[in-house]
Design a protein around this motif. Structure first.
Motif, short mmCIF file in Angstrom:
data_model
loop_
_atom_site.label_atom_id
_atom_site.label_comp_id
_atom_site.label_asym_id
_atom_site.label_seq_id
_atom_site.Cartn_x
_atom_site.Cartn_y
_atom_site.Cartn_z
N ARG A 1 0.86 -1.19 0.00
CA ARG A 1 0.00 0.00 0.00
C ARG A 1 0.90 1.24 0.00
O ARG A 1 1.71 1.43 0.90
N ARG A 2 0.75 2.07 -1.01
CA ARG A 2 1.61 3.24 -1.15
C ARG A 2 0.78 4.52 -1.20
O ARG A 2 -0.37 4.53 -1.63
N TRP A 3 1.43 5.61 -0.75
CA TRP A 3 0.85 6.95 -0.84
C TRP A 3 1.76 7.80 -1.72
O TRP A 3 2.95 7.54 -1.84
N SER A 4 1.18 8.82 -2.32
CA SER A 4 2.00 9.78 -3.04
C SER A 4 2.89 10.51 -2.04
O SER A 4 2.54 10.62 -0.85
N PRO A 5 4.06 11.01 -2.46
CA PRO A 5 4.91 11.78 -1.54
C PRO A 5 4.14 12.97 -0.99
O PRO A 5 3.27 13.54 -1.67
N PRO A 6 4.44 13.37 0.24
CA PRO A 6 3.69 14.49 0.84
C PRO A 6 3.90 15.78 0.07
O PRO A 6 4.97 16.03 -0.49
N VAL A 7 2.85 16.60 0.04
CA VAL A 7 2.89 17.91 -0.60
C VAL A 7 2.97 18.96 0.49
O VAL A 7 2.15 18.97 1.41
N ARG A 8 3.94 19.85 0.39
CA ARG A 8 4.15 20.87 1.43
C ARG A 8 4.18 22.27 0.82
O ARG A 8 4.59 22.45 -0.32
N PHE A 9 3.79 23.25 1.62
CA PHE A 9 3.79 24.64 1.19
C PHE A 9 5.21 25.19 1.21
O PHE A 9 5.93 25.06 2.21
N VAL A 10 5.63 25.82 0.10
CA VAL A 10 6.96 26.43 -0.01
C VAL A 10 6.77 27.92 -0.27
O VAL A 10 6.40 28.32 -1.38
N PRO A 11 6.99 28.78 0.74
CA PRO A 11 6.83 30.23 0.51
C PRO A 11 7.99 30.80 -0.29
O PRO A 11 9.15 30.46 -0.06
N ARG A 12 7.66 31.64 -1.26
CA ARG A 12 8.68 32.34 -2.05
C ARG A 12 8.28 33.81 -2.17
O ARG A 12 7.84 34.40 -1.20
N GLY A 13 8.45 34.33 -3.37
CA GLY A 13 8.29 35.77 -3.53
C GLY A 13 6.89 36.27 -3.82
O GLY A 13 6.72 37.48 -4.03
N THR A 14 5.89 35.39 -3.85
CA THR A 14 4.54 35.86 -4.18
C THR A 14 3.57 35.81 -3.01
O THR A 14 2.37 35.93 -3.20
#
Length: 281
Positions: A261-274
């Motif tokens: 049983r697999r999950w997609s890699p976690p998605v995380r918020f990456v703050p940049r210039g917008t």
């Protein structure tokens, strides 16, 4: 039964989007990398509708052209898993789905990433928030929308939600509509990178400064997000590894061994210039 040494993937979407949207190219590269180690390959077919996708699956099954299929972009009341089960085709379902004989999901979490990005915007002080979604019938769109509405309700605000189709054209048109409205949002979240980059361009054309007057958040951290000016804050997941996980699951189905049983890699918020605090007032 002789094997075809191929895993099928049918994409029911406009072919022109594949040329500008990096997600599927990275995703397919991950699948292909895994399959190549076993001497297998991806058989890719692009069609405009799910009905034509089902017809393709029936043709593949009849001719024995693939050993398994990968099913993407699950929708509300989706007929495809039942058809594939009827055809007896081993299927990797990309998204949240109940496993069954010959069907193995690689699940995704579309709730926590939305909550994380939205919480970051709320912490910056944003209260007028909009979202440009992908097609509303997609299950991951439904999950993201529910997460947005629930989190906004907890914060005592009501977001504006408009439906796009992942294209630059829809991202541009919907951003223009939002920015010309009476209650202009101070932050907009997009369901992919292409719409977000187009939205950034429209904001510049309309003289809305990013991030001083408007914060933007993309989904999928592609090179275009990183090279935009300013660089786009984004939701980042390892799309290539996602494809690798799907490929591994396909190989296990073909081999007839227990499927991990697999999950997609976690998605995380990456703050940049917008992203920045909203303007006063």
């Amino acid at each position: 039964m002789e094997r075809s040494e191929a895993v099928g993937l049918v994409l029911a979407r406009p072919a022109r989007l594949l040329g500008v949207e990096p997600f599927f190219m990275e995703f397919i590269a991950g699948i292909e990398e895994t399959l190549a180690e076993r001497g297998l390959s991806v058989l890719l077919h692009i069609v405009p509708t799910h009905e034509e996708e089902i017809a393709t699956h029936r043709r593949w099954a009849e001719r024995g052209l693939v050993d398994a299929v990968v099913l993407v972009n699950l929708t509300v009341d989706d007929r495809r898993p039942a058809v594939l089960r009827e055809l007896g085709m081993p299927t990797v379902v990309v998204g949240s789905w109940e496993p069954g004989p010959g069907i193995a999901p690689v699940a995704t979490d579309d709730v926590e990433p939305v909550r994380e990005a939205l919480t970051s915007l709320l912490d910056l002080g944003h209260r007028r928030i909009a979202r440009v979604t992908g097609p509303a019938q997609l299950l991951h769109t439904v999950a993201r929308t529910k997460a947005l509405l629930d989190t906004c309700r907890e914060a005592g605000i009501e977001p504006v939600i408009v439906e796009g189709d992942y294209s630059a054209e829809s991202g541009a048109a919907l951003t223009a509509r939002l920015l010309r409205g009476e209650e202009r949002p101070t932050a907009i979240l997009y369901d992919n990178d292409v719409m977000a980059v187009a939205g950034l361009g429209v904001a510049k054309e309309l003289g809305v400064a990013v991030p001083e007057q408007l914060s933007l958040v993309a989904w999928d951290d592609s090179t275009m997000c990183q090279l935009a000016s300013p660089a786009l804050s984004t939701m980042r997941g390892d799309v290539h590894q996602f494809g690798v996980s799907v490929g591994l699951t396909a190989v296990e189905l073909i081999d007839g061994v227990p499927v991990v049983r697999r999950w997609s890699p976690p998605v995380r918020f990456v703050p940049r210039g917008t992203t920045a605090p909203p303007p006063p007032g």
